[in-house]
Design a protein around this motif. Structure first.
Motif, PDB file in Angstrom:
ATOM      1  N   GLU A 164     -28.698  16.426  98.782  1.00 34.01           N
ATOM      2  CA  GLU A 164     -28.839  15.186  98.018  1.00 34.01           C
ATOM      3  C   GLU A 164     -28.527  15.405  96.543  1.00 34.01           C
ATOM      4  OE1 GLU A 164     -32.284  12.009  96.964  1.00 34.01           O
ATOM      5  OE2 GLU A 164     -32.704  13.405  98.604  1.00 34.01           O
ATOM      6  N   SER A 208     -40.630  11.172  89.880  1.00 35.25           N
ATOM      7  CA  SER A 208     -39.471  10.969  90.742  1.00 35.25           C
ATOM      8  C   SER A 208     -39.083   9.491  90.816  1.00 35.25           C
ATOM      9  CB  SER A 208     -39.780  11.508  92.141  1.00 35.25           C
ATOM     10  OG  SER A 208     -38.848  11.021  93.065  1.00 35.25           O
ATOM     11  N   THR A 218     -36.643   8.026  92.654  1.00 36.83           N
ATOM     12  CA  THR A 218     -36.407   7.507  94.001  1.00 36.83           C
ATOM     13  C   THR A 218     -37.726   7.288  94.735  1.00 36.83           C
ATOM     14  OG1 THR A 218     -35.921   9.799  94.545  1.00 36.83           O
ATOM     15  CG2 THR A 218     -34.064   8.301  94.483  1.00 36.83           C
ATOM     16  N   SER A 220     -39.278   3.714  96.123  1.00 36.67           N
ATOM     17  CA  SER A 220     -39.691   3.474  97.506  1.00 36.67           C
ATOM     18  C   SER A 220     -41.150   3.020  97.574  1.00 36.67           C
ATOM     19  CB  SER A 220     -39.438   4.705  98.376  1.00 36.67           C
ATOM     20  OG  SER A 220     -40.296   5.746  98.016  1.00 36.67           O
TER      21      SER A 220
END
Lengths: 197, 170
Positions: A36, B92, B94, B98
């Protein structure tokens, strides 16, 4: 300090997995994340190549110094150690403007370029005063229109997806102001204790 | 309006360059080369940080840490559902996105928690990512007070969004 956080995250994660029996998931996550991060770097490379090319044209055409001149009164106060009309100020302003309009993809290359110019000014491997101020402004977020959040709200059927814009701008203003005050506090503390930067 | 923004910037830059007789294409290529360099020098920093965060998350240690802090929120009458977001946001991007999506899906975008998550997501940024990327790309090894300032600014943003959402929507 980043060293400590980095080691702590990995070591405590592995230790926890040993007791919780989640080592298989840790293994999986390590290799998935390696892939990633390469993907992120690659997609970032595209954006970087494009925007740095375009911004070089803007610099040569005198647009960046023009931008810097326009906001001189504010920026001079925020970054007193950057000389007037230095291209660094133009990149800082392009970064801040792109951030405000939610153009994260365009903001990062300009931010990186601004950092590079600031390093040229300080000529040291140590974070300079203006770099810390610049990071403080960036981490407190300058978003005026949080497009991603609005998109998520739309997807889950909000009656008024944009209702949070006012509150977000207000919170952003307060957090940026707080960031600047905190930054100044640490700067004067550094100066008092005799550190040069 | 926002779809006009990027093409607009490109247009202004290219037209100005042409008027000022700047050899636009050559300058573009020259400037973009720097982009490749920056991207490559970025990879080690980004990869290292992301793997560490992934280990912490995948092991379940992050959830455990969140559980430990739960009693604190009830003390301040803050909805405990927002806590994971407040803690993950600086670490983080991401993961934060989420969590925000999950909160909006579970509680509804127009609920108090949904509004709070939206504002918090929009008014703070991923400090650890920004510091890793910005300092990593130009080779700053001694970060001074940058991390402390960044994290405290996050805390200010989180508190500000809680207070503002309570006043406006609470």
């Amino acid at each position: 300090m980043v060293n400590l956080i980095w080691v702590f995250l990995a070591v405590s994660g592995i230790a926890y997995a040993a007791f919780a029996g989640t080592m298989d998931r840790v293994n999986e996550a390590i290799f998935a994340t390696i892939d990633e991060s390469v993907m992120i770097t690659l997609s970032l490379a595209g954006v970087l190549v494009f925007w740095l090319g375009l911004m070089k044209i803007a610099e040569e055409a005198g647009l960046l110094t023009g931008l810097a001149k326009l906001f001189k009164p504010i920026v001079k106060r925020l970054f007193p150690d950057i000389p007037e009309n230095d291209p660094a100020l133009g990149y800082i302003l392009s970064n801040m403007t792109a951030n405000m309009f939610g153009l994260g993809n365009a903001a990062t290359p300009m931010g990186l370029k601004a950092m590079k110019e600031m390093k040229r000014l300080s000529g040291s491997e140590r974070a300079s005063r203006s770099m810390i101020t610049f990071l403080a402004i960036n981490t407190s977020s300058l978003t005026l229109i949080p497009t991603t959040v609005i998109a998520i709200r739309m997807k889950y059927g909000s009656v008024d997806p944009t209702s949070i814009i006012g509150a977000t701008i207000l919170a952003t203003m307060i957090s940026t102001l707080a960031a600047l005050i905190i930054d100044r506090y640490f700067y004067y503390r550094r100066r008092k204790t005799g550190q040069t930067l | 309006m926002s779809i006009w923004l990027i093409p607009g910037v490109i247009l202004i830059v290219l037209v100005t360059a042409t008027i000022k007789r700047v050899p636009a294409y050559e300058v573009f290529v020259e400037g973009s080369k720097e982009g490749i360099q920056i991207a490559i020098s970025l990879l080690p920093f980004l990869l290292g940080m992301m793997v560490s965060i992934a280990i912490f998350q995948a092991s379940g240690a992050m959830d455990a840490a969140l559980g430990l802090i739960k009693p604190l929120t009830s003390l301040f009458a803050i909805p405990e559902q927002i806590l994971p977001l407040a803690l993950i946001r600086p670490i983080s991007g991401t993961a934060a996105l989420s969590v925000t999506t999950e909160l909006i899906r579970t509680f509804g975008p127009d609920s108090f928690v949904g509004q709070l998550a939206s504002v918090m997501q929009g008014s703070t940024d991923t400090t650890l990512y920004i510091i890793t990327v910005y300092f990593g790309a130009v080779g700053i090894r001694r970060m001074g007070d940058a991390l402390k300032v960044g994290l405290l600014a996050d805390l200010a943003g989180i508190i500000a969004s809680i207070v503002i959402v309570i006043i406006l929507f609470g």
